[in-house]
Enzyme design. Structure first.
Site, PDB file in Angstrom:
ATOM      1  CD  GLU A 226      -2.876   0.967   2.452  1.00  0.00           C
ATOM      2  OE1 GLU A 226      -3.420   1.986   2.927  1.00  0.00           O
ATOM      3  OE2 GLU A 226      -3.112  -0.180   2.869  1.00  0.00           O
ATOM      4  CG  HIS A 302      -7.705   4.919   3.703  1.00  0.00           C
ATOM      5  ND1 HIS A 302      -8.042   6.003   4.481  1.00  0.00           N
ATOM      6  CD2 HIS A 302      -6.509   4.490   4.167  1.00  0.00           C
ATOM      7  CE1 HIS A 302      -7.090   6.229   5.370  1.00  0.00           C
ATOM      8  NE2 HIS A 302      -6.154   5.327   5.199  1.00  0.00           N
TER       9      HIS A 302
END
Length: 389
Positions: A226, A302
């Protein structure tokens, strides 16, 4: 119905201990809630992404810039209001804090719409494609300690996360490429055979260093890598995705459909991670989701913040179409921060109890069925933790 006020509540408390990621250490937890009131007594709640002094600056944008633009308007006209605010502020920021501030207001307007209709958000969007969401836990934050102490602690925390019932565990990196590989190896060995493990760099690497770490993650079997490089480095993302086996994920620092169009056309992401409390709220999130799926890019939101953010994301994940479809489709997951967070665990009149649901269900959380995002904050709790500005 008319909007009578738009209020900002910045909440803060001292954490039990300092936490860190690749960019900074911090000692306080912050949440920025938005309250939109109407002349019919219906109140909507939203949340703006951004900690600490960012939240304080965003409070001014919400109350001094956005409130005058929408005061007296019909809150049901949320798309009209979104474009009115964006068009009047675009000369001063198409990204960043103006969009974070608009996000909280937009989420609150959707909450009002759900309460007017008597429906949860996923019904307003089009229905639930799934009745429960798998949840992964992240922790394993950086501290001012040796690499050896990090490794030992990360092993312990990864084991605890899996014992809690989460379907996967995510760690933070940022000590340095070689040191970070040690951390990743410790977590990979701990999680192996029990679920997925993911790595979040918070854009701390140059592209060569990201390749160095990424090749190790290929061997360790990480599910995703990520934000390996800076969000502006679109070429770096594309190069990493083309050369590594590990999924490249990111996008939490991108805003609105125009920013996301650039990312997706660049083909630099295996997994998109939009942040609804930052990119422009639910109205813009739905447009970004459509863009992602039009580019055949799966989405795992997210999630950071209070119970308002968590509940909103559960509603959105429920309403997300499978991409691609099939008998056994690829499924999104809910991100859950396992570190201390009173604003998530204690904010609501009726807590979501994510940890309890995960433990009892084998890693899943159910969809709140109440109107709007389905949760109601406790006014006394807000008064207790709101900072005086």
């Amino acid at each position: 119905m008319k909007i009578t006020s738009v209020k900002s509540h910045v909440l803060q408390y001292d954490l039990p201990g300092e936490l860190g990621y690749s960019q900074q250490y911090y000692e306080r937890r912050t949440a920025h809630l938005v309250e939109v009131n109407t002349d019919e007594g219906i109140t909507g709640w939203g949340e703006c992404f951004g900690p600490g002094n960012i939240a304080i600056a965003n409070k001014a944008i919400v109350e001094k810039v956005i409130q005058p633009i929408i005061l007296g308007s019909d809150p049901m006209d949320r798309d009209v209001l979104w474009h009115r605010v964006y068009n009047l502020t675009r000369d001063h920021g198409q990204k960043g804090m103006p969009l974070q501030a608009l996000s909280g207001v937009d989420i609150a307007l959707w909450d009002i719409a759900g309460k007017v209709a008597g429906l949860p958000l996923h019904k307003l969007i089009g229905g639930a494609h799934r009745t429960r969401i798998p949840v992964y836990g992240y922790g394993m934050m950086l501290k001012r300690e040796s690499v050896e102490d990090h490794v030992a602690r990360f092993r312990l925390e990864a084991d605890q996360i899996m014992e809690m019932g989460f379907v996967g565990a995510k760690l933070k990196t940022g000590l340095g490429p070689k040191e970070d590989i040690e951390l990743c190896r410790a977590v990979a060995e701990t999680v192996e055979g029990r679920g997925r493990f993911m790595v979040d760099a918070n854009h701390c690497y140059t592209t060569p260093d990201a390749f160095y770490v990424g090749r190790a993650l290929d061997e360790l079997g990480a599910y995703w890598f990520e934000e390996p490089v800076a969000p502006e480095d679109l070429d770096g993302y594309r190069e990493l995705r083309a050369a590594l086996k590990v999924n490249i994920s990111g996008g939490e620092a991108e805003f609105n459909r125009w920013g996301w169009r650039q990312i997706l056309e660049n083909r630099g992401l295996d997994i998109a991670q939009p942040e609804v409390c930052a990119l422009g709220g639910i109205s813009e999130y739905l447009r970004v989701l459509a863009l992602c799926h039009a580019h055949f890019t799966p989405v795992i939101n997210h999630v950071w913040g209070s119970a308002i953010a968590v509940a909103t994301n559960i509603q959105l994940l429920a309403a997300m179409p499978a991409m691609p479809g099939g008998l056994h489709p690829w499924e999104p997951m809910l991100e859950f921060d396992t570190t201390d967070n009173k604003f998530r665990d204690d904010l609501l009149q009726e807590p979501l109890d994510i940890q309890g649901q995960v433990k009892s269900s084998g890693g899943f959380v159910s969809i709140p069925g109440g109107p709007g995002h389905g949760v109601v904050p406790d006014a006394e709790f807000i008064r207790h933790y709101e900072i005086d500005l």
